[in-house]
Scaffold this motif. Structure first.
Motif, PDB file in Angstrom:
ATOM      1  N   ILE A  11      70.206  67.341  36.494  1.00 36.21           N
ATOM      2  CA  ILE A  11      69.522  67.561  35.631  1.00 36.21           C
ATOM      3  C   ILE A  11      68.726  65.819  36.069  1.00 36.21           C
ATOM      4  O   ILE A  11      69.106  65.216  36.531  1.00 36.21           O
ATOM      5  CB  ILE A  11      70.388  66.782  34.153  1.00 36.21           C
ATOM      6  CG1 ILE A  11      71.198  67.328  33.818  1.00 36.21           C
ATOM      7  CG2 ILE A  11      69.559  66.169  32.826  1.00 36.21           C
ATOM      8  CD1 ILE A  11      72.280  67.166  32.593  1.00 36.21           C
ATOM      9  N   ILE A  12      67.492  66.364  35.448  1.00 34.30           N
ATOM     10  CA  ILE A  12      66.483  64.913  35.581  1.00 34.30           C
ATOM     11  C   ILE A  12      65.195  65.404  34.716  1.00 34.30           C
ATOM     12  O   ILE A  12      65.043  65.897  34.360  1.00 34.30           O
ATOM     13  CB  ILE A  12      65.655  65.909  37.064  1.00 34.30           C
ATOM     14  CG1 ILE A  12      65.889  66.552  38.305  1.00 34.30           C
ATOM     15  CG2 ILE A  12      64.624  64.742  37.416  1.00 34.30           C
ATOM     16  CD1 ILE A  12      65.584  66.965  38.678  1.00 34.30           C
ATOM     17  N   GLU A  13      65.899  63.447  34.620  1.00 35.50           N
ATOM     18  CA  GLU A  13      64.685  63.069  33.514  1.00 35.50           C
ATOM     19  C   GLU A  13      63.867  62.565  34.483  1.00 35.50           C
ATOM     20  O   GLU A  13      63.709  61.613  35.301  1.00 35.50           O
ATOM     21  CB  GLU A  13      65.284  62.358  32.788  1.00 35.50           C
ATOM     22  CG  GLU A  13      66.520  62.786  32.186  1.00 35.50           C
ATOM     23  CD  GLU A  13      67.792  61.621  31.227  1.00 35.50           C
ATOM     24  OE1 GLU A  13      66.977  60.654  31.095  1.00 35.50           O
ATOM     25  OE2 GLU A  13      68.508  61.976  30.995  1.00 35.50           O
TER      26      GLU A  13
ATOM     27  N   LYS B 197      66.100  76.394  41.842  1.00 34.56           N
ATOM     28  CA  LYS B 197      65.249  76.294  40.770  1.00 34.56           C
ATOM     29  C   LYS B 197      64.643  74.873  40.470  1.00 34.56           C
ATOM     30  O   LYS B 197      65.909  74.181  39.849  1.00 34.56           O
ATOM     31  CB  LYS B 197      65.787  77.306  39.932  1.00 34.56           C
ATOM     32  CG  LYS B 197      66.185  78.513  40.306  1.00 34.56           C
ATOM     33  CD  LYS B 197      66.617  79.831  39.078  1.00 34.56           C
ATOM     34  CE  LYS B 197      66.493  81.687  39.177  1.00 34.56           C
ATOM     35  NZ  LYS B 197      67.832  81.613  38.138  1.00 34.56           N
ATOM     36  N   LEU B 198      63.699  75.042  39.668  1.00 36.36           N
ATOM     37  CA  LEU B 198      63.706  73.677  38.947  1.00 36.36           C
ATOM     38  C   LEU B 198      63.012  74.521  37.645  1.00 36.36           C
ATOM     39  O   LEU B 198      62.271  75.027  37.503  1.00 36.36           O
ATOM     40  CB  LEU B 198      62.971  72.314  39.249  1.00 36.36           C
ATOM     41  CG  LEU B 198      62.162  71.652  39.332  1.00 36.36           C
ATOM     42  CD1 LEU B 198      63.637  70.854  38.205  1.00 36.36           C
ATOM     43  CD2 LEU B 198      61.126  70.800  39.247  1.00 36.36           C
TER      44      LEU B 198
ATOM     45  N   TYR C 290      61.917  66.376  27.390  1.00 38.34           N
ATOM     46  CA  TYR C 290      61.436  67.037  29.065  1.00 38.34           C
ATOM     47  C   TYR C 290      62.254  67.325  29.581  1.00 38.34           C
ATOM     48  O   TYR C 290      61.702  66.873  31.169  1.00 38.34           O
ATOM     49  CB  TYR C 290      60.417  65.146  28.711  1.00 38.34           C
ATOM     50  CG  TYR C 290      59.751  65.594  27.969  1.00 38.34           C
ATOM     51  CD1 TYR C 290      58.343  66.019  27.942  1.00 38.34           C
ATOM     52  CD2 TYR C 290      59.568  64.916  26.828  1.00 38.34           C
ATOM     53  CE1 TYR C 290      57.405  66.165  27.418  1.00 38.34           C
ATOM     54  CE2 TYR C 290      58.712  64.772  26.584  1.00 38.34           C
ATOM     55  CZ  TYR C 290      57.432  65.455  26.290  1.00 38.34           C
ATOM     56  OH  TYR C 290      56.114  65.496  25.125  1.00 38.34           O
ATOM     57  N   LYS C 291      63.429  66.918  29.507  1.00 36.46           N
ATOM     58  CA  LYS C 291      64.649  67.305  30.756  1.00 36.46           C
ATOM     59  C   LYS C 291      64.308  68.571  31.926  1.00 36.46           C
ATOM     60  O   LYS C 291      63.992  69.159  30.935  1.00 36.46           O
ATOM     61  CB  LYS C 291      66.049  67.481  30.372  1.00 36.46           C
ATOM     62  CG  LYS C 291      66.263  65.708  29.800  1.00 36.46           C
ATOM     63  CD  LYS C 291      67.877  66.090  29.221  1.00 36.46           C
ATOM     64  CE  LYS C 291      68.398  64.546  28.393  1.00 36.46           C
ATOM     65  NZ  LYS C 291      70.316  64.943  27.924  1.00 36.46           N
ATOM     66  N   MET C 292      64.463  68.461  32.538  1.00 39.37           N
ATOM     67  CA  MET C 292      64.827  69.759  33.528  1.00 39.37           C
ATOM     68  C   MET C 292      66.150  69.855  34.513  1.00 39.37           C
ATOM     69  O   MET C 292      66.781  68.836  34.311  1.00 39.37           O
ATOM     70  CB  MET C 292      63.546  69.537  35.214  1.00 39.37           C
ATOM     71  CG  MET C 292      62.093  69.109  34.784  1.00 39.37           C
ATOM     72  SD  MET C 292      61.234  68.808  35.695  1.00 39.37           S
ATOM     73  CE  MET C 292      61.607  67.286  35.670  1.00 39.37           C
ATOM     74  N   LEU C 293      65.660  70.667  34.668  1.00 42.29           N
ATOM     75  CA  LEU C 293      68.151  70.957  35.400  1.00 42.29           C
ATOM     76  C   LEU C 293      66.994  71.960  37.110  1.00 42.29           C
ATOM     77  O   LEU C 293      66.302  72.683  36.809  1.00 42.29           O
ATOM     78  CB  LEU C 293      68.482  72.564  34.090  1.00 42.29           C
ATOM     79  CG  LEU C 293      69.524  72.627  35.669  1.00 42.29           C
ATOM     80  CD1 LEU C 293      71.075  71.146  35.154  1.00 42.29           C
ATOM     81  CD2 LEU C 293      69.756  73.612  34.211  1.00 42.29           C
TER      82      LEU C 293
END
Length: 175
Positions: free
Chosen positions: A13-15, A72-73, A108-111
């Protein structure tokens, strides 16, 4: 950016980290160097958008096989999704395990999903848009999927009734 490893090795998880003032905020959502420093595939060659008109739309579980496996992002740019990944790497210590996270336009989180994972999501709101960055071009001959409700994985979806699923996704084989 904050990189938070999920229980599935290699996925994060990218914040974003906000720099705020009276106008709003600024944040970085991509940095080749930071991705490389965290051991993630920084080669993004294609971006895709998935627009979903109705809550309860389920897409997945998709992946590409060698020689065109893809990282994938994924980020939700409007609405909300429950994003799910399955580790389908036979040599992995988390083989056949799944993980899910809510991605919303507001959090706004990304995986980050590494190669060797199946990916899918269900929409939690109407008019939901998902933005994907991919490490590999789409190759139809390498495109594969497994059923979203495959008993091999026991995925606990948030929504279970009146789902909108394509015929193709409903007819993927069991793992």
């Amino acid at each position: 950016m904050k990189f938070i490893e999920t229980p599935l090795k290699g996925s994060y998880i990218i914040e974003i980290e906000h720099i705020s003032d009276h106008r709003g905020f600024f944040a970085r959502s991509w940095c080749e160097k930071e991705f490389r420093d965290h051991g993630l595939n920084p080669n993004l060659v294609q971006c895709n958008i998935s627009f979903n008109a109705k809550k309860g739309t389920l897409r997945g579980m998709h992946y590409q096989i060698k020689p065109h496996e893809e990282a994938k992002l994924v980020r939700c740019t409007n609405g909300a999704i429950y994003d799910v990944i399955i580790d389908i790497r036979p040599q992995s210590s988390t083989f056949k395990q799944w993980f899910g996270v809510e991605l919303t336009a507001k959090n706004y989180k990304m995986l980050y999903i590494p190669e060797g994972f199946a990916h899918g999501f269900e929409t939690l709101e109407d008019d939901t848009e998902v933005f994907y960055q991919m490490s590999e071009f789409y190759h139809s001959e390498c495109a594969r999927g497994v059923r979203w409700n495959d008993p091999s994985f026991h995925i606990e979806w948030l929504l279970t009734e009146n789902l909108i699923i394509s015929e193709k996704d409903q007819n993927y084989p069991y793992f």
